[in-house]
Design an enzyme around this catalytic site. Sequence first.
Site, mmCIF file in Angstrom:
data_model
loop_
_atom_site.group_PDB
_atom_site.id
_atom_site.type_symbol
_atom_site.label_atom_id
_atom_site.label_comp_id
_atom_site.label_asym_id
_atom_site.label_seq_id
_atom_site.Cartn_x
_atom_site.Cartn_y
_atom_site.Cartn_z
ATOM 1 N N SER A 91 8.146 -19.982 51.802
ATOM 2 C CA SER A 91 8.125 -21.219 52.581
ATOM 3 C C SER A 91 9.558 -21.628 52.890
ATOM 4 O O SER A 91 10.279 -20.888 53.544
ATOM 5 C CB SER A 91 7.363 -22.308 51.822
ATOM 6 N N HIS A 124 4.953 -20.132 55.442
ATOM 7 C CA HIS A 124 4.477 -21.413 55.969
ATOM 8 C C HIS A 124 5.204 -21.719 57.274
ATOM 9 O O HIS A 124 6.367 -22.108 57.271
ATOM 10 C CB HIS A 124 4.728 -22.529 54.956
ATOM 11 N N ASP A 147 2.123 -23.257 46.191
ATOM 12 C CA ASP A 147 1.320 -22.203 46.818
ATOM 13 C C ASP A 147 1.784 -20.837 46.324
ATOM 14 O O ASP A 147 2.982 -20.551 46.285
ATOM 15 C CB ASP A 147 1.455 -22.296 48.342
#
Length: 376
Positions: free
Chosen positions: A192, A220, A316
């Site tokens: 991310s 992401h 995540d």
Amino acid sequence: MVVDDSVFVRGIVARWLGEDPTLEVVATHANGRRAVDDMARSQPDVVILDLEMPEMDGLTALPLILKQRPGTMVVVASTLTRRGAEVSLKALTLGAADYLPKPEAGAGMFNADDFKRELIAKVRSLGAKAQRRRGVADAGRAAAPSGVPAPRAVAGAGAAAAITPRPAASAAAMRLRPYSMSPVAVLAVGSSTGGPQALTRLFTEIGPHLKHIPVLITQHMPPTFTAILAEHVGRAAGLPAAEGTDGTVVQPGHIYVAPGGLHMLVEKTAAGVVLRLSDAPPVNFCKPAVDPMFTAISAAYRQGVLALVLTGMGSDGAKGGGVVADAGGSVIVQDEETSVVWGMPGATATAGNACEILPLDGIGRKVVRLVEGGRR
């Protein structure tokens, strides 16, 4: 510091940030030149920097901002267009810490809860990282002359600690899983904040060694941005790379990037392992998300999975990393020092789902060894 030529954007972004008790907006400016000239006075930890402005655009201002105040976390803001994506990724190579896709004000999207949540989360997390880095630097300069001014922080040390929880245990004390003894059959990567920079560096090193296994990446990112990211990673690796498409048979030596707005999964079929795209709700506030990809890949490849959790906010990848580890696969996480934000890798490590915690260059060396049949 908020830098945008739109008075509307400056106003609403500054108001949102100002409503958070852990943050302080120290300045707003209409172009890059004014921002550069004000760095020494305002001393921001984080700069929200629009890329398209008159007099001096964000791409020109970025290196000057970093030169004026090294260690500043710059979040570049751009439109959800191909040009916006390309310029944003260019900014990341020039030292920006993260990007923020900017919805069109005319569409009313500046009232969107998701945009506001993402904005505040990024500023909190990156601000805390900047303060921790400066705290270490300040400690090293404890003997400096008393007339040297201390840097101004956007929040107190206590607030910074609350912004981004640190792992409760040191890396040395974390429980580590054993590596799989099976050959690597697939490489799965989740990332991310700071991910595009990390992915480019990593795949420049490991690309020549990936011709016999497929690679799946969830970063992401919104639509359009993921297509550009795939092109960048493919060039770095010297391998074919593209956004994943539903029903594609997974091929060795190919890199598949989860498209923005969809989860990327895999399924075992008579034709082989195929990609499946899912429009299911966000997981961990993310879509695409790493956890669903790791879980699906683990079901298809079992002990043959090598999963990497790179720099990023949130958690995540931690749950999915546990699925990979429980199935006998291997999970490596990036260390805190080389991560822009140690959220995702830190959460995976503290959950006891990692085999090893390594700096980014160490991950590259380890991946090459494992893919080519080496062991610990």
